[in-house]
Design an enzyme around this catalytic site. Structure first.
Site, PDB file in Angstrom:
ATOM      1  N   VAL A  52       0.807  -1.230   0.000  1.00  0.00           N
ATOM      2  CA  VAL A  52       0.000   0.000   0.000  1.00  0.00           C
ATOM      3  C   VAL A  52       0.837   1.275   0.000  1.00  0.00           C
ATOM      4  CG1 VAL A  52      -2.003  -1.073   1.084  1.00  0.00           C
ATOM      5  CG2 VAL A  52      -0.203  -0.080   2.534  1.00  0.00           C
ATOM      6  N   TYR A  53       2.135   1.178   0.118  1.00  0.00           N
ATOM      7  CA  TYR A  53       2.954   2.395   0.129  1.00  0.00           C
ATOM      8  C   TYR A  53       2.891   3.044  -1.258  1.00  0.00           C
ATOM      9  CZ  TYR A  53       5.061   0.947   4.597  1.00  0.00           C
ATOM     10  OH  TYR A  53       5.276   0.578   5.908  1.00  0.00           O
ATOM     11  N   GLY A  54       2.348   4.255  -1.291  1.00  0.00           N
ATOM     12  CA  GLY A  54       2.182   4.936  -2.564  1.00  0.00           C
ATOM     13  C   GLY A  54       1.283   4.182  -3.515  1.00  0.00           C
ATOM     14  N   GLY A  56       1.327   1.136  -4.191  1.00  0.00           N
ATOM     15  CA  GLY A  56       2.157   0.218  -4.961  1.00  0.00           C
ATOM     16  C   GLY A  56       3.360   0.853  -5.622  1.00  0.00           C
TER      17      GLY A  56
END
Length: 338
Positions: A52-54, A56
């Site tokens: 979920v960081y950015g 993907g």
């Protein structure tokens, strides 16, 4: 940089990890490449990310860097899954969701396996046995080498680890990633004792108290800080209060006496806490990371570490104190057979 075993496993990792939460959003690919180069040159090996960081993008950036900056077998990749990006479920640790997002992570990372795969948060709507069976399947399929959990409470951590240890063919829980710093020591009540008892290594996220322990917020909110951005301001606001300020002031005094920066002292303190394997450095720029990496050369004198322990101490009472002192010791009255 020194290497440490990750829990009760054969995996050794550097004692400082590199986080990528801002990669692809606040940190562009060129800055990310500069960070990774600095980190590798310092002897670092563990790169932490999440699906979920950015949305993907962080994994995409890592995948692009693996093509030309570092061979895959020279870096350890840890990623996470289990946070729902869309819909009403904030957490989704169902077997289908986990394995589907693992495949997507591998595509973005451009690799056929990750070294450490962690459940990003406890999902009360999915039976824990189902979640853990997905971890077993991922390991047995060769897509994952080791597994762990993140943001689990003490009882959740213990239940997951005990279930995996109950049968030899299951993949053991070797790591727990949790928030831990001078400003947030809540895991010392139950998570740390559970991890120690079950052979689980602790990977602290936000070891600088969401940036507050750098001292940058002592006189306001710098325009280039996380607290000045719309999406991260609430994340930092939690620690912009009087208790945190008193801890930061003590940290600044200690740093001044040692001739180093407050962030170096804060990182050295957390790095050497019992049970900690590798604090995760979450720098936005290569310059910030360079300052954080200096902490690897610092060992705090006992007196300073003890003073920081005292100023940041949390309340530990019943029943946790029973596990630390035993009945009839300290301030706990001996109630016999209760």
């Amino acid at each position: 940089m020194h290497q440490r075993p990750l829990g009760r496993s054969g995996l050794a990792v550097s004692r400082l990890a590199l986080g990528t939460m801002t990669w692809g959003r606040d940190t562009d690919p060129d800055d990310a490449a500069a960070q990774l180069k600095l980190y590798l040159e310092a002897g670092g090996t563990l790169l932490d990310t999440a699906d979920v960081y950015g949305d993907g993008d962080a994994e995409n950036v890592i995948g692009s860097l693996l093509d030309h900056l570092v061979p895959r077998d020279e870096v350890l990749i840890a990623t996470k899954a289990g946070l729902g990006q869309h819909g009403f479920r904030r957490r989704d640790s169902s077997r289908g969701h986990l394995l589907r997002t693992l495949d997507a992570s591998l595509r973005r990372l451009g690799t056929d396996y990750v070294d450490l795969w962690q459940v990003h948060g406890y999902d009360p709507q999915t039976p824990l046995e189902e979640t853990l069976s997905a971890l077993d399947h991922a390991v047995n399929s060769g897509r994952v080498r080791y597994v762990g959990v993140s943001n689990f409470a003490g009882w959740q951590t213990a239940r997951a680890a005990a279930w995996q240890q109950a049968f030899p063919a299951r993949a053991p829980i070797v790591a727990t990633q949790v928030e831990y710093s001078l400003l947030e020591r809540g895991i010392e009540r139950e998570v740390l004792p559970a991890a120690a008892a079950l052979g689980i290594g602790v990977l602290p996220w936000s070891p600088l108290g969401r940036g507050v322990l750098t001292g940058k917020y002592r006189n306001g909110r710098p325009l280039d800080s996380r607290a000045a951005t719309e999406h991260l301001a609430p994340f930092v606001q939690t620690y912009l209060e009087p208790r945190s300020s008193s801890i930061v002031e003590a940290l600044v005094i200690a740093a001044g006496g040692l001739g180093v920066s407050p962030l170096e002292v804060a990182l050295a303190w957390i790095r050497d806490r019992p049970g900690v394997v590798a604090p995760i450095l979450g720098a936005r720029t290569a310059g910030q990371l360079q300052g954080a990496l200096l902490s690897d050369e610092l060992t705090l004198p006992y007196e300073i570490a003890a003073a920081l322990d005292d100023v940041s101490a949390i309340t530990v009472g019943y029943p946790e104190r029973e596990g630390l002192t035993g009945p009839g010791t300290g301030d706990t009255p001996d109630l016999g057979a209760y």
